[in-house]
Write a protein that holds these residues in place. Structure first.
Motif, PDB file in Angstrom:
ATOM      1  N   ARG A  98       0.792  -1.163  -0.012  1.00 32.57           N
ATOM      2  CA  ARG A  98      -0.133   0.022   0.125  1.00 32.57           C
ATOM      3  C   ARG A  98       0.822   1.152   0.165  1.00 32.57           C
ATOM      4  O   ARG A  98       1.629   1.391   0.749  1.00 32.57           O
ATOM      5  N   VAL A  99       0.619   2.161  -1.040  1.00 27.07           N
ATOM      6  CA  VAL A  99       1.365   3.279  -0.829  1.00 27.07           C
ATOM      7  C   VAL A  99       0.271   4.485  -0.845  1.00 27.07           C
ATOM      8  O   VAL A  99      -0.471   4.556  -1.733  1.00 27.07           O
ATOM      9  N   GLU A 100       0.482   5.296   0.091  1.00 24.53           N
ATOM     10  CA  GLU A 100      -0.380   6.220   0.406  1.00 24.53           C
ATOM     11  C   GLU A 100      -0.079   7.400  -0.626  1.00 24.53           C
ATOM     12  O   GLU A 100       1.076   7.711  -0.913  1.00 24.53           O
ATOM     13  N   ILE A 101      -1.069   8.249  -0.869  1.00 27.64           N
ATOM     14  CA  ILE A 101      -1.201   9.323  -1.906  1.00 27.64           C
ATOM     15  C   ILE A 101      -1.449  10.300  -0.832  1.00 27.64           C
ATOM     16  O   ILE A 101      -2.533  10.712  -0.589  1.00 27.64           O
ATOM     17  N   SER A 102      -0.359  11.125  -0.809  1.00 30.38           N
ATOM     18  CA  SER A 102      -0.661  12.518   0.143  1.00 30.38           C
ATOM     19  C   SER A 102       0.117  13.562  -0.391  1.00 30.38           C
ATOM     20  O   SER A 102       1.322  13.788  -0.399  1.00 30.38           O
ATOM     21  N   PRO A 103      -0.829  14.773  -0.556  1.00 32.97           N
ATOM     22  CA  PRO A 103      -2.166  14.661  -0.631  1.00 32.97           C
ATOM     23  C   PRO A 103      -2.615  13.784  -1.573  1.00 32.97           C
ATOM     24  O   PRO A 103      -2.287  13.639  -2.587  1.00 32.97           O
ATOM     25  N   PRO A 104      -4.220  13.590  -1.250  1.00 32.76           N
ATOM     26  CA  PRO A 104      -4.962  12.786  -2.170  1.00 32.76           C
ATOM     27  C   PRO A 104      -5.087  13.381  -3.525  1.00 32.76           C
ATOM     28  O   PRO A 104      -5.134  14.646  -3.776  1.00 32.76           O
ATOM     29  N   ILE A 105      -5.417  12.617  -4.535  1.00 30.68           N
ATOM     30  CA  ILE A 105      -5.607  13.230  -6.031  1.00 30.68           C
ATOM     31  C   ILE A 105      -7.131  13.251  -5.920  1.00 30.68           C
ATOM     32  O   ILE A 105      -7.566  12.137  -5.689  1.00 30.68           O
ATOM     33  N   THR A 106      -7.698  14.347  -6.706  1.00 30.96           N
ATOM     34  CA  THR A 106      -9.186  14.284  -6.724  1.00 30.96           C
ATOM     35  C   THR A 106      -9.534  14.396  -8.212  1.00 30.96           C
ATOM     36  O   THR A 106      -8.777  15.231  -9.098  1.00 30.96           O
ATOM     37  N   ILE A 107     -10.412  13.425  -8.584  1.00 29.00           N
ATOM     38  CA  ILE A 107     -10.737  13.170  -9.951  1.00 29.00           C
ATOM     39  C   ILE A 107     -12.335  13.272  -9.986  1.00 29.00           C
ATOM     40  O   ILE A 107     -12.785  13.367  -8.884  1.00 29.00           O
TER      41      ILE A 107
END
Length: 114
Positions: A98-107
């Motif tokens: 699991r690789v966290e995306i920080s900050p999250p990407i919003t689509i």
């Protein structure tokens, strides 16, 4: 992989698993844009998926009936896309990364029935 990405989606409910009424409840949002935050990438050598958090439409939070809302982006030969549902369990067993995306990407995506 190109075909998988063209059909990328977050499953909200299945008629067989959740019932027709559960699916029909999303009808209010048909053809509407829903924001989706991608918060992590989970993968094994057989599959990969983005963890997804659904946003709101007209102030109403869209909630998936799936235990783990996600976007399957890749599966190996002979691996059914529904197997991506097991990625969080595999991660808890040390069998997936699991690789966290920080900050999250919003689509965003359009809510449709398939």
């Amino acid at each position: 992989m190109e075909n998988t990405l063209k059909r990328a989606h977050v499953t909200l409910a299945h008629k067989r698993s959740h019932g027709v009424a559960a699916v029909a409840n999303y009808g209010l949002y048909l053809h509407r844009q829903v924001p989706v935050e991608l918060t992590a990438l989970l993968f094994t050598d057989k599959m990969a998926a983005f963890e997804a958090q659904l946003g709101s439409v007209d102030g109403e939070k869209i909630v998936s009936k799936n235990q783990w809302p996600h976007i399957t982006i890749w599966t190996g030969e002979g691996v059914a896309p529904k197997e991506a549902n097991t990625l969080t369990q595999l991660h808890s067993q040390g069998k997936a990364t699991r690789v966290e995306i920080s900050p999250p990407i919003t689509i965003s995506g359009t809510l449709e029935f398939y």
